[in-house]
Design an enzyme around this catalytic site. Structure first.
Site, PDB file in Angstrom:
ATOM      1  N   TYR A  61      -0.056   6.377  -1.745  1.00 41.59           N
ATOM      2  CA  TYR A  61       0.767   5.866  -0.643  1.00 41.59           C
ATOM      3  C   TYR A  61       2.195   5.708  -0.814  1.00 41.59           C
ATOM      4  CZ  TYR A  61       2.648   1.924   2.245  1.00 41.59           C
ATOM      5  OH  TYR A  61       3.502   1.350   3.366  1.00 41.59           O
ATOM      6  N   GLU A  62       2.966   5.749  -2.115  1.00 43.98           N
ATOM      7  CA  GLU A  62       4.164   5.412  -2.446  1.00 43.98           C
ATOM      8  C   GLU A  62       4.595   7.085  -2.699  1.00 43.98           C
ATOM      9  OE1 GLU A  62       4.459   2.878  -5.707  1.00 43.98           O
ATOM     10  OE2 GLU A  62       4.419   1.191  -4.472  1.00 43.98           O
ATOM     11  N   GLU A  84       3.419  -6.215 -10.816  1.00 41.19           N
ATOM     12  CA  GLU A  84       3.959  -4.895 -11.138  1.00 41.19           C
ATOM     13  C   GLU A  84       3.210  -3.987  -9.802  1.00 41.19           C
ATOM     14  OE1 GLU A  84       5.124  -1.175 -12.327  1.00 41.19           O
ATOM     15  OE2 GLU A  84       5.760  -3.138 -13.179  1.00 41.19           O
ATOM     16  N   TYR A 135      -1.928  -3.954  -4.151  1.00 43.05           N
ATOM     17  CA  TYR A 135      -2.635  -2.859  -3.171  1.00 43.05           C
ATOM     18  C   TYR A 135      -3.918  -3.364  -2.582  1.00 43.05           C
ATOM     19  CZ  TYR A 135      -4.596   1.647  -1.763  1.00 43.05           C
ATOM     20  OH  TYR A 135      -5.299   2.482  -0.954  1.00 43.05           O
ATOM     21  N   GLY A 190      -3.838  -6.153   7.201  1.00 42.44           N
ATOM     22  CA  GLY A 190      -3.734  -6.835   8.161  1.00 42.44           C
ATOM     23  C   GLY A 190      -4.549  -8.048   8.680  1.00 42.44           C
ATOM     24  N   GLY A 222      -4.812 -10.646   5.919  1.00 39.61           N
ATOM     25  CA  GLY A 222      -4.460 -11.438   5.185  1.00 39.61           C
ATOM     26  C   GLY A 222      -4.921 -11.877   3.616  1.00 39.61           C
ATOM     27  N   GLY A 265      -3.828  -9.681   1.312  1.00 36.65           N
ATOM     28  CA  GLY A 265      -2.584  -9.523   0.369  1.00 36.65           C
ATOM     29  C   GLY A 265      -1.965 -10.904   0.223  1.00 36.65           C
ATOM     30  N   ASN A 324       9.853   0.855   2.456  1.00 38.05           N
ATOM     31  CA  ASN A 324       8.436   0.093   2.685  1.00 38.05           C
ATOM     32  C   ASN A 324       8.704  -0.848   3.382  1.00 38.05           C
ATOM     33  OD1 ASN A 324       5.816  -0.751   2.919  1.00 38.05           O
ATOM     34  ND2 ASN A 324       5.405  -0.514   0.729  1.00 38.05           N
ATOM     35  N   TYR A 349       7.058  -9.587   3.059  1.00 38.00           N
ATOM     36  CA  TYR A 349       7.268 -10.686   1.813  1.00 38.00           C
ATOM     37  C   TYR A 349       8.171 -11.436   2.341  1.00 38.00           C
ATOM     38  CZ  TYR A 349       5.276  -6.681  -1.279  1.00 38.00           C
ATOM     39  OH  TYR A 349       4.251  -5.925  -1.806  1.00 38.00           O
TER      40      TYR A 349
END
Length: 169
Positions: free
Chosen positions: A35-36, A92, A95, A102, A104, A106, A133, A140
């Site tokens: 993804y990154e 660190e 994911y 979407g 909730g 995370g 990102n 955040y």
């Protein structure tokens, strides 16, 4: 059997990873790296993760399970603030599988980590986020996180690390 922690989201549970989870953890790391756009940077192996996470205990991992299926993880470790005079928790990696975003999940993992910060008498919870990102940055900031704009991260690695180390002796 690992102890599952119930969350506010029905059928979403958290647990601390165990050594049997190294393949799962490595899989999550590779998905995050893809993804990154950094998959080629991943050199971790199951063996290196087992040693550093479960033998040397250099970091901890939380696994998020939805309907008994692993859907995300957080890898964190303690750092230390000389200004606060107490440890903190550095996140660190966080994911969540794309199809589960979407919902909730995370936020629940970050809330759990915030609870750990308080329980362990730490001073703060910190992490980095890639500048591009925007979905994560927005998320955040909604949680009350503030970017540390006055700080620049420096890194010494690979050949430069060995060169610097050789200056010692």
């Amino acid at each position: 059997m690992p102890r599952l922690v119930d969350t506010k989201i029905p059928e979403f549970k958290l647990r601390f990873a165990e050594s049997e989870d190294v393949a799962l953890i490595l899989g999550f790391i590779k998905e995050l790296a893809e993804y990154e756009k950094m998959l080629s940077d991943v050199v971790a192996t199951e063996e290196s993760l087992k040693e550093s996470l479960f033998q040397r205990k250099m970091a901890e991992v939380i696994i998020g399970e939805y309907k008994n299926r692993p859907v995300g993880f957080a890898l964190f470790f303690h750092n230390y603030s000389t200004f606060l005079g107490k440890p903190g928790i550095y996140l660190e990696d966080l994911y969540i599988k794309p199809e589960m975003r979407g919902k909730g999940l995370g936020k629940i993992i970050l809330s759990f980590l915030a609870q750990l910060v308080i329980e362990r008498n730490c001073g703060r919870l910190e992490w980095w986020c890639l500048d591009w990102n925007q979905p994560s940055i927005t998320f955040y900031k909604q949680l009350g996180a503030v970017p540390m704009a006055e700080w620049t991260v420096y890194r010494v690695h690979d050949e430069a690390l060995y060169k610097l180390a050789s200056s010692f002796s």
